[in-house]
Write an enzyme that holds these catalytic residues in place. Structure first.
Site, PDB file in Angstrom:
ATOM      1  N   GLU A  34      45.270  33.643  14.521  1.00  0.00           N
ATOM      2  CA  GLU A  34      45.576  32.206  14.589  1.00  0.00           C
ATOM      3  C   GLU A  34      45.603  31.754  16.048  1.00  0.00           C
ATOM      4  OE1 GLU A  34      46.078  29.441  13.167  1.00  0.00           O
ATOM      5  OE2 GLU A  34      46.714  29.676  11.078  1.00  0.00           O
ATOM      6  N   ARG A 116      59.683  30.138   9.143  1.00  0.00           N
ATOM      7  CA  ARG A 116      59.111  30.604  10.406  1.00  0.00           C
ATOM      8  C   ARG A 116      58.298  29.494  11.058  1.00  0.00           C
ATOM      9  NH1 ARG A 116      53.612  31.328   9.968  1.00  0.00           N
ATOM     10  NH2 ARG A 116      52.731  31.894   7.929  1.00  0.00           N
ATOM     11  N   ASN A 118      54.819  28.088  12.804  1.00  0.00           N
ATOM     12  CA  ASN A 118      53.463  28.304  12.334  1.00  0.00           C
ATOM     13  C   ASN A 118      52.374  27.926  13.335  1.00  0.00           C
ATOM     14  OD1 ASN A 118      51.691  29.141  10.160  1.00  0.00           O
ATOM     15  ND2 ASN A 118      51.070  26.994  10.040  1.00  0.00           N
ATOM     16  N   ASP A 136      57.715  31.225   1.531  1.00  0.00           N
ATOM     17  CA  ASP A 136      57.239  31.045   0.152  1.00  0.00           C
ATOM     18  C   ASP A 136      56.509  29.712  -0.029  1.00  0.00           C
ATOM     19  OD1 ASP A 136      59.274  29.160   0.174  1.00  0.00           O
ATOM     20  OD2 ASP A 136      60.484  30.115  -1.388  1.00  0.00           O
ATOM     21  N   ASN A 164      50.585  22.539  10.436  1.00  0.00           N
ATOM     22  CA  ASN A 164      49.451  23.293  10.963  1.00  0.00           C
ATOM     23  C   ASN A 164      48.901  22.614  12.220  1.00  0.00           C
ATOM     24  OD1 ASN A 164      47.856  25.693  10.607  1.00  0.00           O
ATOM     25  ND2 ASN A 164      48.150  25.401   8.417  1.00  0.00           N
ATOM     26  N   ASP A 214      43.352  23.682   8.144  1.00  0.00           N
ATOM     27  CA  ASP A 214      44.253  24.588   8.871  1.00  0.00           C
ATOM     28  C   ASP A 214      44.315  24.118  10.326  1.00  0.00           C
ATOM     29  OD1 ASP A 214      45.643  26.898   9.867  1.00  0.00           O
ATOM     30  OD2 ASP A 214      44.887  28.067   8.197  1.00  0.00           O
TER      31      ASP A 214
END
Length: 303
Positions: A34, A116, A118, A136, A164, A214
């Site tokens: 990423e 978390r 990202n 999740d 994102n 993304d």
């Protein structure tokens, strides 16, 4: 193939074809690659193996990959104006020296082990934005934070599911943002002085059959390049939101992209092999394309 160096030649080719080729430049070195970013100070690309907590560096030429382990999660890395780097880790931020050795850790933003950091990036003034998500992927559990030069994080957006890609226009007055499950790239009006995000609206919609948006980046002409998770490609949208370029890849889980190289004319693309049900030999590798236009230089974090 496109020779990729002259803007007029690029447009002539696109009249016949809207596809650009990509080449694989590393082995499949990431579980979940990423956040690529070009550091002009060192002439190298940095990106993360997010869920391994590692920052990777690639020096073009020998294409040697160097790995630095920093935390349980390394979500995104950006150069610092003061030297060294800022890294978003699982629940906050970490500062490093130029060799990516940790020098200080900011207080955690939350204690919930189910969330978390990202993805993120810096605005043209050097403010760092980074978003969170639940492991999740439960709806609305994520937030978007801004870290200023005073090293105080501020929550700027809530009710996010998978925060994102985020990137700014050249003039700093538009901010492009992805919350992946919305299947959109949105655009905000942005005030470079106050850092206010207002007027959120859809910029481009992605059909779920084509993958999910993304990470993203902008080029110098105002085009928006977005990676498609599950879609096996990167797409460019014109400043008016029209699709005009596609870069197909031999893997489905394409995560992010960034312009790099000395003239910012190489588009580096990260990929993932996270949770694949069928093997993909190149998943987790870094790719590079030469689409015929340059990107915008990275703005370092302002502290």
């Amino acid at each position: 193939m496109l020779d990729g160096r002259g803007g007029l030649a690029y447009r002539r080719v696109l009249e016949e074809r809207d596809m650009v080729d990509a080449v694989q430049v590393t082995d499949p070195c990431c579980g979940h690659g990423e956040g690529p970013v070009w550091d002009p100070r060192t002439g190298r690309l940095l990106w993360v193996d997010m869920l391994e907590g590692d920052v990777l560096g690639l020096t073009p030429g020998p294409d040697q990959v160097v790995r630095h382990h920093l935390d349980t999660v390394a979500a995104v890395v950006r150069p610092r104006a003061a030297g060294g780097y800022l890294v978003a880790v699982e629940r906050g931020f970490l500062l490093t020296d130029p060799e990516l050795r940790p020098t200080s850790r900011l207080p955690e933003l939350w204690s919930d082990p189910g969330r978390r950091m990202n993805e993120g990036g810096c605005d043209p003034a050097g403010r760092f934005y980074c978003g969170s998500m639940a492991y999740d992927m439960r709806p609305g559990a994520g937030e978007l934070y801004r870290l200023d030069a005073d090293l105080v994080p501020r929550r700027v957006l809530g009710d996010v599911t998978i925060s994102n890609g985020i990137a700014w226009s050249r003039d700093g007055r538009s901010a492009y943002y992805v919350d992946t499950p919305t299947q959109r790239v949105d655009v905000f009006d942005y005030d470079p002085d106050s850092a206010a995000l207002t007027g959120r609206r859809p910029f481009a919609r992605i059909d779920s059959a084509d993958g999910a948006p993304d990470g993203l980046t902008l080029d110098a002409e105002g085009g928006v390049w977005v990676a498609l998770w599950g879609g096996g490609e990167v797409r460019r949208y014109t400043p008016t939101g029209r699709l005009d370029v596609r870069i197909p890849l031999p893997v489905r889980q394409v995560t992010a992209c960034a312009f790099g190289g000395p003239d910012l004319r190489d588009l580096y693309i990260t990929t993932s092999r996270l949770g694949l049900s069928e093997p993909e030999p190149a998943a987790g590798a870094l790719f590079r394309a030469t689409p015929g236009m340059s990107g915008l230089p990275v703005t370092p974090f302002g502290a």
